[in-house]
Write a protein that holds these residues in place. Structure first.
Motif, PDB file in Angstrom:
ATOM      1  N   SER A   7       0.586  -1.042  -0.266  1.00 10.28           N
ATOM      2  CA  SER A   7       0.182  -0.062  -0.248  1.00 10.28           C
ATOM      3  C   SER A   7       0.792   1.209   0.014  1.00 10.28           C
ATOM      4  CB  SER A   7      -0.895  -0.050   1.371  1.00 10.28           C
ATOM      5  OG  SER A   7      -0.220   0.601   3.105  1.00 10.28           O
ATOM      6  N   LEU A   8       0.148   2.494  -0.320  1.00  9.74           N
ATOM      7  CA  LEU A   8       1.225   3.278  -0.112  1.00  9.74           C
ATOM      8  C   LEU A   8       1.708   3.601   1.013  1.00  9.74           C
ATOM      9  CD1 LEU A   8      -1.218   6.273  -2.491  1.00  9.74           C
ATOM     10  CD2 LEU A   8       1.459   5.272  -3.055  1.00  9.74           C
ATOM     11  N   PRO A   9       0.776   3.437   2.101  1.00  2.30           N
ATOM     12  CA  PRO A   9       2.098   3.765   3.606  1.00  2.30           C
ATOM     13  C   PRO A   9       2.855   2.919   3.421  1.00  2.30           C
ATOM     14  CG  PRO A   9      -1.029   3.791   3.307  1.00  2.30           C
ATOM     15  CD  PRO A   9      -0.560   3.435   2.582  1.00  2.30           C
ATOM     16  N   ALA A  69      -0.002  10.654  -0.946  1.00  2.00           N
ATOM     17  CA  ALA A  69      -0.724  10.405  -1.777  1.00  2.00           C
ATOM     18  C   ALA A  69      -2.235   9.614  -1.568  1.00  2.00           C
ATOM     19  CB  ALA A  69      -0.003  10.005  -2.910  1.00  2.00           C
ATOM     20  N   ASP A  70      -1.989   9.437  -0.116  1.00  2.00           N
ATOM     21  CA  ASP A  70      -2.962   8.596   0.764  1.00  2.00           C
ATOM     22  C   ASP A  70      -3.830   8.366   1.929  1.00  2.00           C
ATOM     23  OD1 ASP A  70      -4.900   7.111   1.774  1.00  2.00           O
ATOM     24  OD2 ASP A  70      -3.452   4.977   0.976  1.00  2.00           O
ATOM     25  N   ARG A  71      -5.601   9.179   1.227  1.00  2.00           N
ATOM     26  CA  ARG A  71      -5.947  10.123   2.348  1.00  2.00           C
ATOM     27  C   ARG A  71      -6.340   9.128   3.512  1.00  2.00           C
ATOM     28  NH1 ARG A  71      -4.560  14.843   1.194  1.00  2.00           N
ATOM     29  NH2 ARG A  71      -4.640  15.716  -0.531  1.00  2.00           N
ATOM     30  N   GLY A  72      -6.167   7.940   3.476  1.00  2.00           N
ATOM     31  CA  GLY A  72      -6.622   7.311   4.591  1.00  2.00           C
ATOM     32  C   GLY A  72      -5.729   7.579   5.558  1.00  2.00           C
ATOM     33  N   ALA A  73      -6.137   7.366   7.287  1.00  2.00           N
ATOM     34  CA  ALA A  73      -6.197   7.232   8.377  1.00  2.00           C
ATOM     35  C   ALA A  73      -4.288   6.451   8.433  1.00  2.00           C
ATOM     36  CB  ALA A  73      -6.589   6.456   9.731  1.00  2.00           C
ATOM     37  N   MET A  74      -4.158   5.487   8.197  1.00  2.00           N
ATOM     38  CA  MET A  74      -2.753   5.022   8.178  1.00  2.00           C
ATOM     39  C   MET A  74      -1.522   5.722   7.251  1.00  2.00           C
ATOM     40  SD  MET A  74      -2.640   2.913  10.862  1.00  2.00           S
ATOM     41  CE  MET A  74      -1.661   2.031  10.001  1.00  2.00           C
ATOM     42  N   LEU A 130      -1.599   8.286   9.956  1.00  2.00           N
ATOM     43  CA  LEU A 130       0.246   7.898  10.568  1.00  2.00           C
ATOM     44  C   LEU A 130       1.320   7.581  10.365  1.00  2.00           C
ATOM     45  CD1 LEU A 130      -0.063   7.186  13.645  1.00  2.00           C
ATOM     46  CD2 LEU A 130      -0.929   4.780  13.432  1.00  2.00           C
ATOM     47  N   VAL A 131       1.373   7.381   9.173  1.00  2.00           N
ATOM     48  CA  VAL A 131       2.564   7.198   8.733  1.00  2.00           C
ATOM     49  C   VAL A 131       3.305   8.982   8.296  1.00  2.00           C
ATOM     50  CG1 VAL A 131       4.610   6.831   6.345  1.00  2.00           C
ATOM     51  CG2 VAL A 131       2.538   4.739   7.337  1.00  2.00           C
ATOM     52  N   HIS A 132       2.754   9.446   7.601  1.00  2.00           N
ATOM     53  CA  HIS A 132       2.777  10.704   7.584  1.00  2.00           C
ATOM     54  C   HIS A 132       2.893  11.555   8.578  1.00  2.00           C
ATOM     55  CE1 HIS A 132       1.424  14.317   4.788  1.00  2.00           C
ATOM     56  NE2 HIS A 132       2.298  14.631   5.552  1.00  2.00           N
ATOM     57  N   ALA A 133       2.574  11.392   9.834  1.00  2.00           N
ATOM     58  CA  ALA A 133       2.420  11.228  11.614  1.00  2.00           C
ATOM     59  C   ALA A 133       4.154  11.025  11.330  1.00  2.00           C
ATOM     60  CB  ALA A 133       2.100  11.913  12.734  1.00  2.00           C
ATOM     61  N   ARG A 152      -4.997  14.061  13.048  1.00  2.00           N
ATOM     62  CA  ARG A 152      -6.132  14.008  11.480  1.00  2.00           C
ATOM     63  C   ARG A 152      -6.061  12.185  11.375  1.00  2.00           C
ATOM     64  NH1 ARG A 152      -5.918  16.219   6.385  1.00  2.00           N
ATOM     65  NH2 ARG A 152      -7.025  14.290   5.561  1.00  2.00           N
ATOM     66  N   ALA A 153      -5.552  10.972  12.136  1.00  2.00           N
ATOM     67  CA  ALA A 153      -5.061  10.057  11.969  1.00  2.00           C
ATOM     68  C   ALA A 153      -5.891   8.982  13.646  1.00  2.00           C
ATOM     69  CB  ALA A 153      -3.710   8.861  12.049  1.00  2.00           C
ATOM     70  N   GLY A 154      -6.937  10.044  14.529  1.00  2.00           N
ATOM     71  CA  GLY A 154      -7.075   9.843  15.638  1.00  2.00           C
ATOM     72  C   GLY A 154      -6.376   9.089  16.037  1.00  2.00           C
TER      73      GLY A 154
END
Length: 96
Positions: A20-22, A43-48, A51-54, A72-74
Motif C-alpha cells: 500500500s502507499l503507507p 498520495a493516500d487520504r486514509g487514516a494509516m 499516521l505514517v505522515h505523522a 488526523r489519524a485519530g
C-alpha cells in the motif's frame, strides 16, 4: 508478508508490488529517501497514511506538523523511539 520479509525487501530497488502507499512510504523511509516516503504518504487520504505522515514529520523533525497528522489519524502522538514506531507501523500495515 511479515516484518522480517518486509525488512528483507529493502535490498530491492523498489518496494514490494502489493505494498500500500503507507507501506511504500515506510519502505522509502527505511531506504533513506524521506522525500519519496513523504510523497507516498501524501498520495493516500486514509487514516494509516496520516499516521505514517505523522511519523515522517516526527522524524523530520517538525513536531507541530506531526501532531496535526496524528490528530488526523485519530491517534495520540507516539512516544516510542522512531525505530520502534516504524516497526509498529509496518507490522500494523502488513497485518491489514
Amino acid at each position: 508478508m511479515d516484518l522480517p520479509d518486509f525488512r528483507a525487501s529493502l535490498t530491492a530497488a523498489a518496494p514490494p508490488a502489493a505494498a500500500s502507499l503507507p507501506l511504500q512510504a515506510l519502505w522509502w523511509d527505511a531506504k533513506g529517501d524521506w522525500n519519496r516516503a513523504h510523497e507516498c504518504a501524501q498520495a493516500d487520504r486514509g487514516a494509516m497514511a496520516a499516521l505514517v505522515h505523522a511519523y515522517l514529520h516526527r522524524k523530520e523533525p517538525d513536531p507541530a506538523n506531526a501532531r496535526y497528522w496524528y490528530n488526523r489519524a485519530g491517534r495520540q502522538p507516539a512516544t516510542a523511539s522512531l525505530e520502534q514506531e516504524w516497526a509498529a507501523l509496518a507490522t500494523e500495515l502488513l497485518a491489514a
